[in-house]
Structure formats: structure tokens, C-alpha cells
Design a protein around this motif. Structure first.
Motif, PDB file in Angstrom:
ATOM      1  N   MET A  13       0.784  -1.234   0.000  1.00  0.00           N
ATOM      2  CA  MET A  13       0.000   0.000   0.000  1.00  0.00           C
ATOM      3  C   MET A  13       0.816   1.285   0.000  1.00  0.00           C
ATOM      4  SD  MET A  13      -3.261  -0.526   2.389  1.00  0.00           S
ATOM      5  CE  MET A  13      -4.629  -1.438   1.777  1.00  0.00           C
ATOM      6  N   GLU A  18       3.408  -0.180  -3.511  1.00  0.00           N
ATOM      7  CA  GLU A  18       2.319   0.357  -4.343  1.00  0.00           C
ATOM      8  C   GLU A  18       2.728   0.362  -5.812  1.00  0.00           C
ATOM      9  OE1 GLU A  18       0.290   4.642  -4.963  1.00  0.00           O
ATOM     10  OE2 GLU A  18       0.125   3.823  -2.917  1.00  0.00           O
ATOM     11  N   TYR A  35      -2.077  -5.403   4.392  1.00  0.00           N
ATOM     12  CA  TYR A  35      -1.855  -4.210   5.205  1.00  0.00           C
ATOM     13  C   TYR A  35      -1.851  -4.628   6.670  1.00  0.00           C
ATOM     14  CZ  TYR A  35      -6.945  -4.284   5.882  1.00  0.00           C
ATOM     15  OH  TYR A  35      -8.220  -4.664   6.182  1.00  0.00           O
ATOM     16  N   ASN A  39      -3.973  -0.701  10.458  1.00  0.00           N
ATOM     17  CA  ASN A  39      -4.114   0.326   9.421  1.00  0.00           C
ATOM     18  C   ASN A  39      -5.586   0.687   9.262  1.00  0.00           C
ATOM     19  OD1 ASN A  39      -4.488   1.674   6.956  1.00  0.00           O
ATOM     20  ND2 ASN A  39      -2.732   0.676   6.022  1.00  0.00           N
ATOM     21  N   HIS A  42      -6.915   1.727   5.059  1.00  0.00           N
ATOM     22  CA  HIS A  42      -6.827   0.804   3.925  1.00  0.00           C
ATOM     23  C   HIS A  42      -7.996   0.978   2.953  1.00  0.00           C
ATOM     24  CE1 HIS A  42      -9.177  -1.396   6.922  1.00  0.00           C
ATOM     25  NE2 HIS A  42      -9.791  -1.947   5.886  1.00  0.00           N
ATOM     26  N   TRP A  45      -7.340   3.885   0.699  1.00  0.00           N
ATOM     27  CA  TRP A  45      -6.314   3.560  -0.288  1.00  0.00           C
ATOM     28  C   TRP A  45      -6.916   2.758  -1.431  1.00  0.00           C
ATOM     29  CZ3 TRP A  45      -4.189  -0.827  -2.404  1.00  0.00           C
ATOM     30  CH2 TRP A  45      -2.994  -0.655  -3.121  1.00  0.00           C
ATOM     31  N   ALA A  58      -7.431  -5.691  -0.886  1.00  0.00           N
ATOM     32  CA  ALA A  58      -6.583  -5.520   0.288  1.00  0.00           C
ATOM     33  C   ALA A  58      -7.078  -6.416   1.418  1.00  0.00           C
ATOM     34  CB  ALA A  58      -6.587  -4.066   0.741  1.00  0.00           C
ATOM     35  N   ALA A  60      -6.080  -7.670   5.593  1.00  0.00           N
ATOM     36  CA  ALA A  60      -5.262  -7.468   6.794  1.00  0.00           C
ATOM     37  C   ALA A  60      -4.362  -8.670   7.024  1.00  0.00           C
ATOM     38  CB  ALA A  60      -6.165  -7.252   8.012  1.00  0.00           C
TER      39      ALA A  60
END
Length: 90
Positions: A13, A18, A35, A39, A42, A45, A58, A60
Motif C-alpha cells: 500500500m 504500491e 496491510y 491500518n 486501507h 487507499w 486488500a 489485513a
């Protein structure tokens, strides 16, 4: 018709991660990033990436915790299929 390959980029990220993630989308891969569980941005993002034309998933994951990694992989496999490429960026 060939199936789209799946790439997982740990720590994807920001910065180099990225850039790797967006380049992989540009190359035709389905991309997922991890991520840190703490965070809180997220979702923002992911939205920013979509606004730029990058559909990136995304999830975790605490890369220092074996069980967290296993859970993240299972979650990604159920939504995207088998992971073909792993980029250990975290």
C-alpha cells in the motif's frame, strides 16, 4: 482463454509496494495487497486506487504472525483463487 494470474504483494500500500502493485495490474494480473491490522486507512487507499483505474484487493495481515498469514491467504484464495506470485515487500 487463459485465466488471469493472481499476485499477492505484502506491504503493497505504499512506496515501492504500491508501485509493484500497480505495475502488476498494468501487466494484466489480479493483485492483492496486505496491510497491517492496525491500518485504519486501507479502505481509502483501495478507493484511491480504483479511482486511478486499479482494482486491487486488500487484506489485513500481520506478516510476523503465522496464523494471521494463513488467514489472509485463505481469505484471498476464496475470493480470487490460487495465488500464483508472491512478492515479499513487507
Amino acid at each position: 482463454m487463459t485465466q488471469q494470474r493472481v499476485v499477492l504483494v505484502t506491504g503493497g500500500m505504499g512506496g515501492l509496494g504500491e508501485t509493484i502493485s500497480t505495475k502488476m495490474v498494468d501487466a494484466g494480473y489480479k493483485v492483492a495487497v496486505t496491510y497491517s491490522p492496525g491500518n485504519k486507512t486501507h479502505g481509502e487507499w483501495v478507493t484511491q486506487m480504483k479511482d486511478k483505474g486499479y482494482d486491487i484487493v486488500a487484506v489485513a495481515c500481520d506478516v510476523a504472525d503465522f496464523d494471521s498469514c494463513g488467514k489472509a491467504v485463505l481469505e484471498l484464495q476464496s475470493s480470487l483463487g490460487a495465488i500464483d506470485v508472491l512478492v515479499n515487500n513487507a
